[in-house]
Design a protein around this motif. Structure first.
Motif, PDB file in Angstrom:
ATOM      1  N   SER A   1       0.824  -1.201   0.000  1.00 39.61           N
ATOM      2  CA  SER A   1       0.000   0.000   0.000  1.00 39.61           C
ATOM      3  C   SER A   1       0.862   1.256   0.000  1.00 39.61           C
ATOM      4  CB  SER A   1      -0.913  -0.009   1.235  1.00 39.61           C
ATOM      5  OG  SER A   1      -1.576   1.235   1.383  1.00 39.61           O
ATOM      6  N   GLN A   2       0.264   2.361  -0.470  1.00 36.44           N
ATOM      7  CA  GLN A   2       0.990   3.633  -0.445  1.00 36.44           C
ATOM      8  C   GLN A   2       1.348   4.030   0.982  1.00 36.44           C
ATOM      9  OE1 GLN A   2       1.867   5.930  -3.290  1.00 36.44           O
ATOM     10  NE2 GLN A   2       3.183   6.292  -1.531  1.00 36.44           N
TER      11      GLN A   2
ATOM     12  N   LEU B   1       0.449   5.714  10.516  1.00 37.97           N
ATOM     13  CA  LEU B   1      -0.139   6.413   9.379  1.00 37.97           C
ATOM     14  C   LEU B   1      -1.615   6.065   9.289  1.00 37.97           C
ATOM     15  CD1 LEU B   1       2.846   5.052   8.216  1.00 37.97           C
ATOM     16  CD2 LEU B   1       2.362   6.849   6.544  1.00 37.97           C
ATOM     17  N   GLU B   2      -2.392   7.016   8.786  1.00 34.54           N
ATOM     18  CA  GLU B   2      -3.825   6.790   8.578  1.00 34.54           C
ATOM     19  C   GLU B   2      -4.251   7.483   7.297  1.00 34.54           C
ATOM     20  OE1 GLU B   2      -8.153   7.228  10.887  1.00 34.54           O
ATOM     21  OE2 GLU B   2      -6.394   8.321  11.629  1.00 34.54           O
ATOM     22  N   GLN B   3      -5.082   6.799   6.506  1.00 35.17           N
ATOM     23  CA  GLN B   3      -5.657   7.418   5.322  1.00 35.17           C
ATOM     24  C   GLN B   3      -6.871   8.218   5.765  1.00 35.17           C
ATOM     25  OE1 GLN B   3      -4.031   7.315   2.658  1.00 35.17           O
ATOM     26  NE2 GLN B   3      -5.369   8.208   1.110  1.00 35.17           N
TER      27      GLN B   3
ATOM     28  N   ASN C   1      -3.920   2.171  -3.812  1.00 35.44           N
ATOM     29  CA  ASN C   1      -4.486   3.389  -3.240  1.00 35.44           C
ATOM     30  C   ASN C   1      -5.146   3.022  -1.916  1.00 35.44           C
ATOM     31  OD1 ASN C   1      -3.808   5.102  -5.408  1.00 35.44           O
ATOM     32  ND2 ASN C   1      -5.591   4.411  -6.558  1.00 35.44           N
ATOM     33  N   PRO C   2      -4.708   3.570  -0.797  1.00 36.86           N
ATOM     34  CA  PRO C   2      -5.263   3.170   0.506  1.00 36.86           C
ATOM     35  C   PRO C   2      -6.760   3.441   0.601  1.00 36.86           C
ATOM     36  CG  PRO C   2      -3.251   4.444   0.772  1.00 36.86           C
ATOM     37  CD  PRO C   2      -3.647   4.576  -0.656  1.00 36.86           C
ATOM     38  N   VAL C   3      -7.480   2.573   1.299  1.00 40.70           N
ATOM     39  CA  VAL C   3      -8.908   2.786   1.535  1.00 40.70           C
ATOM     40  C   VAL C   3      -9.074   3.745   2.705  1.00 40.70           C
ATOM     41  CG1 VAL C   3      -9.487   0.492   0.664  1.00 40.70           C
ATOM     42  CG2 VAL C   3      -9.129   0.807   3.115  1.00 40.70           C
TER      43      VAL C   3
ATOM     44  N   GLN D   1       0.245  14.164   3.591  1.00 37.17           N
ATOM     45  CA  GLN D   1       0.657  13.936   2.201  1.00 37.17           C
ATOM     46  C   GLN D   1      -0.557  13.870   1.280  1.00 37.17           C
ATOM     47  OE1 GLN D   1       4.085  13.967   2.048  1.00 37.17           O
ATOM     48  NE2 GLN D   1       4.802  11.905   2.437  1.00 37.17           N
ATOM     49  N   HIS D   2      -0.506  14.610   0.187  1.00 36.02           N
ATOM     50  CA  HIS D   2      -1.604  14.628  -0.787  1.00 36.02           C
ATOM     51  C   HIS D   2      -1.012  14.526  -2.195  1.00 36.02           C
ATOM     52  CE1 HIS D   2      -4.778  17.221  -3.055  1.00 36.02           C
ATOM     53  NE2 HIS D   2      -4.996  15.934  -3.227  1.00 36.02           N
ATOM     54  N   PRO D   3      -0.863  13.304  -2.739  1.00 32.55           N
ATOM     55  CA  PRO D   3      -0.272  13.140  -4.070  1.00 32.55           C
ATOM     56  C   PRO D   3      -1.272  13.471  -5.180  1.00 32.55           C
ATOM     57  CG  PRO D   3      -0.884  11.005  -3.184  1.00 32.55           C
ATOM     58  CD  PRO D   3      -1.180  12.018  -2.105  1.00 32.55           C
ATOM     59  N   VAL D   4      -0.784  14.130  -6.224  1.00 34.46           N
ATOM     60  CA  VAL D   4      -1.617  14.455  -7.385  1.00 34.46           C
ATOM     61  C   VAL D   4      -0.857  14.060  -8.651  1.00 34.46           C
ATOM     62  CG1 VAL D   4      -2.820  16.261  -8.662  1.00 34.46           C
ATOM     63  CG2 VAL D   4      -2.707  16.382  -6.166  1.00 34.46           C
ATOM     64  N   PRO D   5      -1.145  12.864  -9.214  1.00 34.54           N
ATOM     65  CA  PRO D   5      -0.478  12.449 -10.449  1.00 34.54           C
ATOM     66  C   PRO D   5      -1.233  12.966 -11.681  1.00 34.54           C
ATOM     67  CG  PRO D   5      -1.778  10.637  -9.553  1.00 34.54           C
ATOM     68  CD  PRO D   5      -1.970  11.804  -8.630  1.00 34.54           C
ATOM     69  N   LYS D   6      -0.490  13.438 -12.653  1.00 36.78           N
ATOM     70  CA  LYS D   6      -1.093  13.926 -13.897  1.00 36.78           C
ATOM     71  C   LYS D   6      -0.386  13.319 -15.104  1.00 36.78           C
ATOM     72  CE  LYS D   6      -3.011  18.301 -12.248  1.00 36.78           C
ATOM     73  NZ  LYS D   6      -3.123  19.765 -12.491  1.00 36.78           N
ATOM     74  N   PHE D   7      -1.160  13.108 -16.159  1.00 37.96           N
ATOM     75  CA  PHE D   7      -0.649  12.495 -17.385  1.00 37.96           C
ATOM     76  C   PHE D   7      -0.309  13.583 -18.398  1.00 37.96           C
ATOM     77  CE2 PHE D   7      -1.722  10.440 -21.578  1.00 37.96           C
ATOM     78  CZ  PHE D   7      -0.582   9.665 -21.643  1.00 37.96           C
TER      79      PHE D   7
END
Length: 401
Positions: A72-73, A142-144, A124-126, A169-175
């Motif tokens: 998991s992340q 850690l906690e989601q 992607n963590p639940v 932490q707030h990841p934002v992936p873009k293509f």
């Protein structure tokens, strides 16, 4: 309001059929990258992004298990802190002066940079998923705290050395057509309590290149600052190009430590090799980070107390999926992953129909346009965990016995 204790599996279900899978961490040598070699994914990756427009946010993209590493992340974030051979974190509290402590913080921040694996990503963590691990005196939790958008909170304490870590932490992936760039937003704080010093820092971006040459790189700028001492550092992760832009080293770092715009030290090296600090006044240099000793051949966490595991623990939530991936049973992996996703959708529908608001168990969560997502731990310290990582000294003692 709805507590985060209500997550997918109940405690009774966990006890009846608990599947716990702990995989090797991402390491400079060995580790998951060596043991989990996924099939040739380039063609599948190209087909996956065929209908996605450039500039699209991939935050909610659901990947088939073939594209997942068995982790998991939350575990990846945690491993950056608790999976290490040399204890760079404790050194931060050992410096006799503010500049010594600051340079130790710079070295520790470099130790959190780990090699990534091309073509695969963590789960992607639940919502409400947790990960709780101890290493020596350091306890990490850690906690989601949000699922859409994904936000992870981290709290770690070392009472012996008066160290506290608080992250959001707030990841934002873009293509972007030929590459995916993942920016990681959120405040990361390292507190040296006995000195009254708070160090704030951000994260480099993860660049996943699909064409022309597949690969994964850490890029961008990282700033570290301590308002109490007035010291700051800027570190640039970049690639040194060779002929026509091909080849070169993608793991270079360069930067400086300064106070009130006056440079004190220059930083230069490679995060997978050595990083040196040069005194701009005397010209003398010293090695502050050696990756091979810090993140080479890292130990895999193990379960010390099975009864202490929460139902929300990452290794349990994703245990059956990870086991199927490691066995290369892709149909079973798809089935187990689909079951988790459907359960989460069901719980969300129940909350919406009952007018319930989900509340994190371990953190207070706030959001504003000015500051973004911010998390604060509810408890003052993190307790010892049922999952542990042996320190290198402990490993040697076991071998002697």
């Amino acid at each position: 309001m709805l507590s985060s204790q209500r997550i997918g599996l109940t405690v009774a279900q966990v006890c009846e059929e608990m599947t716990v899978v702990l995989t090797p961490p991402l390491a400079l040598e060995g580790g998951l990258a060596a043991e989990h070699r996924a099939p040739n994914l380039l063609q599948r990756i190209l087909s996956l992004f065929r209908n996605i427009r450039p500039g699209s946010d991939l935050t909610n993209l659901q990947l088939p298990p073939l594209f997942n590493m068995p982790k998991s992340q939350l575990q990846l974030y945690g491993e950056m802190i608790y999976c290490i051979n040399e204890d760079y974190l404790s050194r931060c509290a050992e410096g006799s002066s503010s500049i010594e402590r600051f340079t130790a913080v710079v070295a520790w921040s470099l130790s959190m940079t780990r090699p990534a694996i091309f073509g695969v990503a963590p789960y992607n963590p639940v919502l409400g998923e947790t990960h709780h691990v101890s290493r020596g005196n350091l306890n990490v939790l850690l906690e989601q705290v949000s699922h859409h958008p994904p936000v992870t909170a981290l709290h770690a304490t070392d009472e012996k050395n008066d160290i506290e870590l608080i992250w959001c932490q707030h990841p934002v992936p873009k293509f972007y057509g030929t590459a995916v760039e993942a920016a990681i937003y959120g405040k990361k704080q390292l507190k040296l309590l006995k000195f009254g010093e708070n160090y704030e820092m951000d994260s480099p971006k993860l660049l996943i290149r699909i064409l022309p040459i597949p690969g994964v790189e850490w890029v961008g700028n990282v700033r570290i600052q301590c308002k109490e001492s007035g010291l700051e550092a800027d570190i640039c992760y970049h690639k040194t190009h060779s002929f026509l832009g091909f080849g070169g080293n993608s793991r270079s770092v360069k930067g400086k430590i300064y106070s009130k715009s006056e440079t004190i030290f220059e930083i230069n090296g490679h995060w997978d090799g050595t990083v040196a600090l040069k005194d701009v006044h005397t010209g003398q240099s010293q090695i502050i980070y050696y990756a091979k000793e810090a993140i080479g051949k890292l130990a895999t966490p193990s379960v010390k107390d099975p009864k202490g595991l929460r139902a929300s623990e990452s290794t349990i939530v994703w245990g059956k999926v990870s086991r199927a991936i490691l066995d290369k049973d892709w149909e079973k992996a798809r089935e187990e992953k689909r079951s988790i996703e459907e359960r989460e959708r069901m719980l969300k529908r129940e909350r919406n129909s009952n007018g319930e608001v989900w509340v994190p168990k371990h953190f207070n969560l706030t959001h504003s346009k000015e500051c973004g997502w911010e998390c604060s731990p509810i408890e003052r310290t993190v307790p010892e965990a049922p999952i542990i990582v042996p320190c290198p000294k402990e490993n040697k003692e076991l071998l002697i016995q």
